[in-house]
Design an enzyme around this catalytic site. Structure first.
Site: not given
Length: 606
Positions: A2, A44-45, A70, A283, A354-355
């Site tokens: 968000c 907001r997402l 989160e 990618i 994600s790493g």
């Protein structure tokens, strides 16, 4: 994810403008709260409880919150609060934060396992409480001139206000020194970052700011050091696995980045043990020295994921788009492939693991190997080698052995702190003074590098500086441009001090980095992935500078230097040396280009 914003007076239209400036961070909903002392805005997402009940700003009794992030253990905290009588009306972690703050005050954040940047307005006490997560995964900026207090997830929202923003000399020097702006500095005076693990109280009656820390990493490391090595080794895999699985909680589709390196591959492999046909994303690049797609395909086939990939090129349009979206100059060119990866990921999922941070936590960087090597190399030998090393020619390929040798020798210094910073630097003090002239600020005034002469101190300083304001800023910028939430399991607050407490032999052994992580990964991944050389996620900047008319324009035309802080003649000399093949000045020239393009774009259409 968000976007959050607010300030200490009543202006609903301005709060809406701030929110609209960050619509990419939260395209699903928009909200505003205002009273006579405060205005709050939110975009907001939707990730948890997709219904309108998750709307923000959210009100709970006398508290109003705007929140970005989160909290992965929110269900456990909610259950604890329900046992003592709290009632909840939504399925969001936002409401849990509000109730936790009502119950425990500012100390509530010590119970959170997650990433966050939020503001809670206490209408009764007339205070604003701002907090940023332990490692700075989520950004939070604020402006304060003694009267006006403004905060936001991005500086572009703060710029919606009619406040005077002048270039900050320290922020400018930090950028050209390390290619990012660290500490609490930004490119602007009076604009600051709330640093990782900081809480900020703003008193709306007195206009006073109070900042405290809510997490002490060194203390946590020390506590783990009292536990036996055997127990800690067993705990690392257990905690890592739990950290990964916790970060799958969502009411929207979740996937994982998969580069083919050990860090992202292990995360995907752990997930695949319990979730078949899990979505992973990569990618590819047509330049083989930069392309890692084949490795990701090997991993995906081995662990059985639904793998999605595309060959993509970073063209001038992508460069314009990403730099144009930057709040301040940012010189890490890996932001462009990260943006492209986020873009194809967002076509399938809303959340991706994600790493990132695996290198800092488990000791994966080549500079850590260089630190070990430097302890055995006498200074006189380095001095003797300088004339010979200087004859190694530049290359347009990915970071070569020749480049690493030249950087090791050129920036060698007796002290651990200066040596490591020099290895990470782009413009060290002398060339930066040539570039900035009277605006020069020495490195000693930019970074407070502390600690002993050991690997742990080097890791800690990377976590406090490079990780927080380069790596994590890059991921947030690139992913939020396409409204994708990126989660970072390697920064689980239980895992980081546990692994950092381990003796060096579990980090680097016989110059093999990430020893313990690779030992764990060997249970999940093929040996060719475990043993492959580290390559990183970079782009051919050297070739771009030679081939791109746009980049050369912003490096060579005087109008981009007029009334600015950069020395045109010095920049021209660097470019001539580079294009003639005399020296590899690609990294220096890239920072100049990014700054000129960004600065010009603040006042002109580009």
């Amino acid at each position: 994810m968000c976007g959050i914003a607010g300030f200490n007076w009543n202006d609903p239209a301005l709060a809406g403008q701030m929110a609209d400036a960050m619509k990419h961070r939260g395209p699903d909903d928009r909200g505003i709260f205002c009273d006579h002392n405060c205005s709050l805005g939110h975009t907001r997402l939707s990730i948890l409880d997709l219904s309108p009940r998750g709307h923000q700003p959210m009100v709970y009794r006398d508290y109003v919150i705007v929140y970005n992030g989160e909290i992965y253990n929110y269900k456990e905290i909610r259950a604890e609060l329900e046992k003592i009588g709290y009632k909840f009306t939504t399925g969001t972690d936002t409401e849990v934060i509000l109730a936790a703050y009502f119950r425990w005050g500012a100390s509530c954040v010590t119970r959170f396992n997650g990433m966050w940047a939020f503001c809670i307005y206490d209408q009764e006490r007339q205070t604003l409480f701002l907090s940023r997560d332990r490692f700075g995964i989520k950004p939070l900026y604020y402006y304060f001139d003694g009267t006006h207090f403004i905060f936001a997830s991005e500086l572009k929202a703060i710029k919606k206000h009619a406040v005077k923003l002048e270039t900050d000399a320290k922020g400018l020097n930090f950028y050209f020194y390390q290619k990012y702006i660290g500490g609490d500095s930004t490119i602007y005076k009076n604009c600051h970052k709330l640093k990782p693990s900081e809480n900020l109280f703003f008193d709306l009656h007195t206009d006073k700011i109070t900042i405290t820390k809510h997490f002490n990493l060194e203390h946590e490391i020390k506590q783990w050091s009292y536990v036996s090595e055997k127990e800690r080794i067993e705990a690392v895999e257990e905690v890592l696995t739990d950290a990964v699985m916790m970060r799958l909680v969502a009411d929207v589709p979740v996937g994982s980045f998969l580069s083919g390196g050990v860090d992202s591959s292990l995360i995907s492999a752990i997930i695949s043990k319990s979730k078949k046909d899990f979505d992973t994303f990569s990618i590819g690049f047509r330049d083989e020295s930069y392309n890692e797609l084949d490795y990701s395909k090997i991993v995906a086939e081995h662990i059985g994921t639904a793998h999605h990939y595309e060959f993509m090129d970073v063209n001038e349009d992508i460069v314009r788009l990403v730099i144009g979206a930057m709040d301040e100059p940012f010189g890490d060119s890996s932001v462009f492939p990260t943006y492209l990866l986020s873009k194809i990921t967002r076509q399938k999922v809303t959340v991706s693991l994600s790493g990132d941070a695996g290198d800092e936590v488990f000791a994966g960087y080549d500079t850590y190997k260089a630190f070990k090597l430097a302890r055995y190399v006498p200074r006189w030998l380095v001095g003797l080698s300088r004339p010979f090393v200087g004859t190694i020619g530049p290359s347009d390929k990915k970071v070569t052995l020749g480049f690493k040798i030249k950087r090791f020798v050129r920036d060698f210094d007796d002290t651990t702190s200066q040596r490591h910073l020099n290895w990470m630097a782009t413009f060290t003090d002398q060339p930066r003074q040539s570039l900035l002239g009277d605006g020069f600020v020495p490195a000693a005034q930019l970074i407070n590098y502390k600690g002993a002469n050991n690997l742990l101190s080097v890791q800690l300083n990377d976590i406090y500086n490079y990780l927080a304001e380069d790596i994590l800023k890059k991921v947030d910028l690139a992913s939020m441009l396409v409204s994708l939430e990126a989660r970072v399991p390697y920064l689980d607050y239980r895992l980081v001090p546990l692994m950092l407490s381990m003796p060096d032999k579990y980090k680097i052994r016989f110059f093999r980095t990430k020893w313990l992580l690779k030992k764990i990964a060997a249970q999940y991944l093929p040996q060719q992935i475990i043993n492959r050389p580290k390559r990183g996620f970079t782009v051919p900047v050297s070739r771009w500078i030679k081939d791109s008319a746009m980049i050369r324009e912003f490096l060579t035309e005087r109008k981009y230097y007029e009334n600015g802080p950069l020395n045109y003649d010095y920049a021209t000399r660097l470019l001539n040396e580079h294009t003639s093949g005399q020296y590899d000045n690609a990294r220096e020239l890239w920072l100049i280009f990014v700054y000129n393009y960004w600065a010009w774009g603040q006042y002109h259409q580009v």
